[in-house]
Enzyme design. Structure first.
Site, PDB file in Angstrom:
ATOM      1  N   LYS B  79      35.218  39.972  37.518  1.00 49.61           N
ATOM      2  CA  LYS B  79      34.364  40.343  38.650  1.00 49.61           C
ATOM      3  C   LYS B  79      32.919  40.335  38.152  1.00 49.61           C
ATOM      4  O   LYS B  79      32.646  40.768  37.035  1.00 49.61           O
ATOM      5  CB  LYS B  79      34.763  41.744  39.116  1.00 49.61           C
ATOM      6  CG  LYS B  79      34.024  42.237  40.350  1.00 49.61           C
ATOM      7  CD  LYS B  79      34.544  43.617  40.768  1.00 49.61           C
ATOM      8  CE  LYS B  79      33.954  44.050  42.105  1.00 49.61           C
ATOM      9  NZ  LYS B  79      34.444  45.368  42.529  1.00 49.61           N
ATOM     10  N   SER B 154      36.016  45.541  47.408  1.00 44.65           N
ATOM     11  CA  SER B 154      34.932  44.652  47.069  1.00 44.65           C
ATOM     12  C   SER B 154      35.321  43.549  46.078  1.00 44.65           C
ATOM     13  O   SER B 154      34.624  42.537  45.990  1.00 44.65           O
ATOM     14  CB  SER B 154      33.779  45.448  46.465  1.00 44.65           C
ATOM     15  OG  SER B 154      34.156  45.994  45.215  1.00 44.65           O
ATOM     16  N   SER B 178      38.540  49.263  45.976  1.00 46.63           N
ATOM     17  CA  SER B 178      38.074  47.888  45.764  1.00 46.63           C
ATOM     18  C   SER B 178      38.974  46.988  44.915  1.00 46.63           C
ATOM     19  O   SER B 178      38.706  45.792  44.797  1.00 46.63           O
ATOM     20  CB  SER B 178      36.681  47.891  45.145  1.00 46.63           C
ATOM     21  OG  SER B 178      35.728  48.174  46.123  1.00 46.63           O
TER      22      SER B 178
END
Lengths: 103, 464
Positions: B79, B154, B178
């Site tokens: 990420k 997210s 997330s």
């Protein structure tokens, strides 16, 4: 609980150093007011004898030896590598003080 | 050549010389290119990937013992909140559009040391603010099972990359759901560890009392392997604690929290979770009803505490030492900075922030009480399966409410494991989460593995 107004939004934007336009002030007031309003449900909970929680680890005062490990430190070049505005290994910033004019 | 779908098969294939690590990288890069329309990646680190692949191939040549390099040859996507030395790290924000870190996150280093190969950096909601991926300053990621839908957020790009075979595994962060929610929307397994189990060092901070560093994979066994590689003290994050490796009990008892099955829960999601409960019951796991009375306040508490910490963490971005100026913050970041500044500001602190922290204590009390009676909880991850792009984008409160079943675990600091459980009638993934007491990851893995074994779970890629 209070209702969020345009004055509040302008005030917090200033506190948070955000430059926002007139259009944004209206938009954020409109969008954040219902969120703040939603929070009012918390007032129905009795929290008189409750301690606040700021973290969940239960850890307190985690110590380490006060020694510098060279391999864990950035050197000066690395430390300023994120900016193009440098001078002799320093960050170049705008002046925040001006010369006295009352002398 | 088909890329294997588990860490174990990847390792075995390499050691049996069925394929080389370089060939694996070729294959994953091909897929990344083929599905670039999903917008899962912001940066592709092909040079690093080939360099690391060659090192893996050399290890295979020289021979390694069975306990070494548990992630040997596993291609991983990070990420874009994880700092990667020499490789652009943006947090999906224009503020850090061209930021190149001088050091890597602990997790990135540990994955690499374990033999993983970094393929690139994944898209996410900017600063991890969001439940849909739509808040990225570089455009939304699309759901690989249906491009009209969001992949969740997210950690949108990480979940999408794993679900569509662009990476075998991926890292993620979970501050209010997330990891678990995008895992759920994309049909992969995702772990949010106990707060303080995995170091946050080198991971761009969102809300520091809530941020948990976790991972995605196709199976429970894979996320367990990644967790074992990444967990534990590193000397940089003083909230990290080495947990004693507790073995799960032989006879497990699962609680079903009734507050997670009230109005607003989609029927197909509910049926799927109840079906899962039946599977456990059939294996002799005792199921009991439990109650977490303060569940309904989770969103209020979360959207006070989290933006407060966000406003503080994003205060450091001044555009002087690195990155662009504060004008480059996107709309959601600005919203959260202002919301957080508001609840912390003079006159409102007691009514909002302090009150929320007290209710947080009550929520912790609820969970403590329940975990005296049961070893774990089973619950839905999200009230619905993936929703359509744009459906909630213009209404922040509506978007925030999507975190109702995930935010509690972060406020309480406990681990959560999101496991896929099939598809709904529209072909979108369904799943459930297992929650347990702090540092009970091994119990969650035991239950997750049990479920995937009983159901003979076979990982499935989107776009097979």
């Amino acid at each position: 609980m209070a209702k969020l107004t345009k004055v509040d939004v302008l005030h917090v934007a200033k506190l948070a150093k955000l430059d926002i336009s007139e259009k944004e002030i209206n938009k954020y007031t409109e969008q954040l007011a219902p969120v703040i309003n939603y929070f009012s449900e918390l007032s129905e909970i009795d929290t008189n004898d409750v301690e606040p929680t700021s973290q969940t680890t239960g850890l307190e005062n985690v110590f380490r030896q006060d020694v510098i490990k060279g391999e864990n430190c950035l050197n000066q070049d690395e430390a300023v590598a994120g900016s193009e505005k440098t001078y002799n290994g320093y960050f170049k910033v705008k002046a925040i003080l001006s010369e006295r004019t009352d002398k | 050549m088909e890329t294997p779908l588990t860490i174990k098969e990847t390792r075995k294939g390499l050691l049996d010389k069925k394929f080389s690590a370089v060939e694996l990288v070729d294959k994953y890069l091909e897929r990344i290119d083929e599905f670039k329309g999903l917008n899962a990646f912001l940066t592709i680190s092909d040079e690093v990937a080939y360099k690391e692949a060659k090192e893996v191939d050399k290890l295979v040549e020289t021979g390694i013992s069975k306990d070494q390099y548990p992630l040997l040859g596993s291609v991983i996507a990070h990420k874009d909140l994880f700092m990667t030395k020499g490789i652009r790290t943006t947090a999906s924000s224009k503020v850090l559009e061209s930021f190149i870190p001088e050091y890597s996150a602990t997790v990135v280093e540990r994955d690499k040391k374990a033999g993983a190969i970094m393929i690139g950096k994944t898209n996410c909601d900017a600063w991890a603010h969001g439940a849909s991926g739509e808040n990225s300053d570089f455009g939304p990621t699309l759901n690989p099972w249906n491009k009209e839908y969001v992949p969740g957020g997210s950690s949108s790009g990480s979940a999408t990359a794993v679900a569509s075979g662009m990476s075998l595994i991926a890292s993620g962060t979970d501050t209010g759901g997330s990891i678990r929610q995008p895992a759920n929307f994309c049909g992969v397994t995702g772990l949010k560890p106990t707060y303080g189990a995995v170091s946050r060092y080198g991971v761009i901070a969102m809300a520091s009392s809530l941020d948990s560093i976790g991972c995605f994979g196709h199976t429970v066994s894979d996320v367990e392997t990644i967790f074992d590689v990444t967990k534990g003290e590193d000397g940089f994050d003083s909230t990290v604690k080495n947990a004693n490796d507790q073995k799960p009990k032989d006879k497990l008892k699962i609680g079903i929290p009734k507050e997670y099955f009230l109005g607003g829960l989609d029927r197909e999601v509910e049926e799927s979770v109840l079906e899962v409960v039946k599977v456990f019951r059939s294996k002799g796991v005792k199921i009991v009803d439990v109650t977490l009375p303060n569940t309904k306040y989770a969103i209020s508490v979360y959207y006070i505490v989290q933006p407060a910490e966000v406003s503080s963490n994003l205060g450091r971005y001044d555009g002087i030492r690195y990155g662009n100026s504060r004008d480059s913050f996107g709309a959601e970041a600005k919203r959260r900075i202002m919301l957080g500044t508001y609840v912390l500001s003079a006159g409102y602190y007691d009514a909002y922030y302090l009150k929320a922290q007290k209710v947080r204590s009550k929520m912790i009390g609820d969970f403590d009480k329940v975990f005296e009676k049961v070893d774990a909880l089973i619950a839905p991850v999200s009230p619905t399966a993936a929703f359509k792009l744009g459906e909630k984008a213009s209404d922040p409160l509506k978007m925030y409410l999507a975190d109702i079943y995930t935010a509690s675990a972060n406020l309480v600091g406990i681990p959560g494991l999101a496991v896929p459980s099939g598809f709904n009638q529209s072909g979108l993934p369904l799943g459930f989460q297992i929650l347990g007491p702090r540092f009970s990851e091994n119990t969650l893995f035991a239950l997750g593995n049990m479920y995937q074994e009983i159901t003979s779970y076979q990982p499935k890629l989107a776009f097979k």
